[in-house]
Design a protein around this motif. Structure first.
Motif, PDB file in Angstrom:
ATOM      1  N   PRO A 102       0.816  -1.211   0.000  1.00 37.17           N
ATOM      2  CA  PRO A 102       0.000   0.000   0.000  1.00 37.17           C
ATOM      3  C   PRO A 102       0.847   1.257   0.000  1.00 37.17           C
ATOM      4  CG  PRO A 102       0.030  -0.970   2.184  1.00 37.17           C
ATOM      5  CD  PRO A 102       0.733  -1.948   1.274  1.00 37.17           C
ATOM      6  N   GLN A 103       0.306   2.303  -0.573  1.00 33.78           N
ATOM      7  CA  GLN A 103       0.928   3.613  -0.509  1.00 33.78           C
ATOM      8  C   GLN A 103       0.464   4.310   0.774  1.00 33.78           C
ATOM      9  OE1 GLN A 103       0.513   5.926  -4.129  1.00 33.78           O
ATOM     10  NE2 GLN A 103       0.688   4.101  -5.405  1.00 33.78           N
ATOM     11  N   HIS A 104       1.397   5.020   1.396  1.00 33.19           N
ATOM     12  CA  HIS A 104       1.098   5.771   2.610  1.00 33.19           C
ATOM     13  C   HIS A 104       1.275   7.257   2.319  1.00 33.19           C
ATOM     14  CE1 HIS A 104       0.874   2.308   5.416  1.00 33.19           C
ATOM     15  NE2 HIS A 104       1.607   1.757   4.482  1.00 33.19           N
ATOM     16  N   PHE A 105       0.299   8.048   2.726  1.00 29.77           N
ATOM     17  CA  PHE A 105       0.259   9.455   2.365  1.00 29.77           C
ATOM     18  C   PHE A 105       0.740  10.371   3.486  1.00 29.77           C
ATOM     19  CE2 PHE A 105      -2.126   9.766  -1.641  1.00 29.77           C
ATOM     20  CZ  PHE A 105      -2.569   8.462  -1.778  1.00 29.77           C
TER      21      PHE A 105
END
Lengths: 114, 110
Positions: A102-105
């Motif tokens: 997952p991408q983390h913002f």
């Protein structure tokens, strides 16, 4: 463990100027993506950087450019600013290896163009 | 990239379960479903993702239908702090590009 950090948090520019936004990825992450979020809308993908190169790009003009440094941090540059560039600019980081990471913002940079 | 469809808004009572649906009928066999939420003035927060099996973590559960054309995010005991916009996204096999629609605006009421 620091998450994704972005600077500055807020910025005001005038039309025609240029701006540089900065992003430090989460520890252990090597890939950085940038998104633009206009008021009331979902984030829109600008581009992604991996190994200091642009890997994929969304539907944004060449006025939007980026850079990734050897320490994986990244910059987003926007030239010839337009009023429509006013938005929240989000950076997201991820770890390349498995495509399902997952991408983390970060919390973004709020850019206002006058 | 598979397109996703979500209801624009829903209300939920505090302490009750919140079930958030998402339709992704064009999803391919090797594409994951991801859920994020965005609280006002913050960046999107990753919640959970899955491929075909149901998934659970400390934040939520994800139920994916057998044909993978839809999924449901379950917040088991909603709190006021769960008030946010919830996004369902299918980034494609490469996983590079997240595409966000309008999301579902969830309001948890006391």
């Amino acid at each position: 463990d620091a998450g994704v950090t972005q600077s500055p948090t807020h910025l005001i520019k005038t039309r025609g100027q240029q701006v540089t936004l900065r992003c430090s990825p989460k520890s252990g992450h090597d890939t950085v993506s940038w998104y633009q979020q206009a008021l009331g809308q979902g984030p829109q993908f600008i581009f992604q950087y991996y190994e200091e190169e642009e890997r994929q790009r969304g539907n944004f003009p060449d006025r939007f450019s980026g850079h990734q440094f050897p320490n994986y941090s990244s910059e987003l540059n926007v030239n010839a600013l337009l009023l429509g560039d006013s938005a929240l600019y989000l950076c997201a980081s991820s770890r390349t290896g498995n495509s399902n990471q997952p991408q983390h913002f970060g919390d973004g940079t709020r850019l206002s163009i006058l | 990239d598979a397109k996703t469809t979500q209801p624009p808004s829903m209300d939920c009572a505090e302490g009750r379960a919140a079930n958030l649906p998402c339709n992704h009928s064009t999803i391919s066999g090797n594409e994951y479903v991801y859920w994020y939420r965005q609280i006002h003035s913050q960046g999107p927060q990753y919640i959970i993702h899955g491929l075909k099996n149901n998934e659970t973590n400390e934040m939520a559960s994800l139920i994916i239908t057998e044909d993978r054309k839809s999924s449901t995010l379950i917040l088991p005991h909603a709190t006021l702090r769960d008030t946010a916009v919830y996004y369902c996204t299918v980034p494609g096999a490469a996983g590079n590009k997240l595409t966000f629609g309008g999301g579902t605006r969830v309001l948890v009421k006391p």
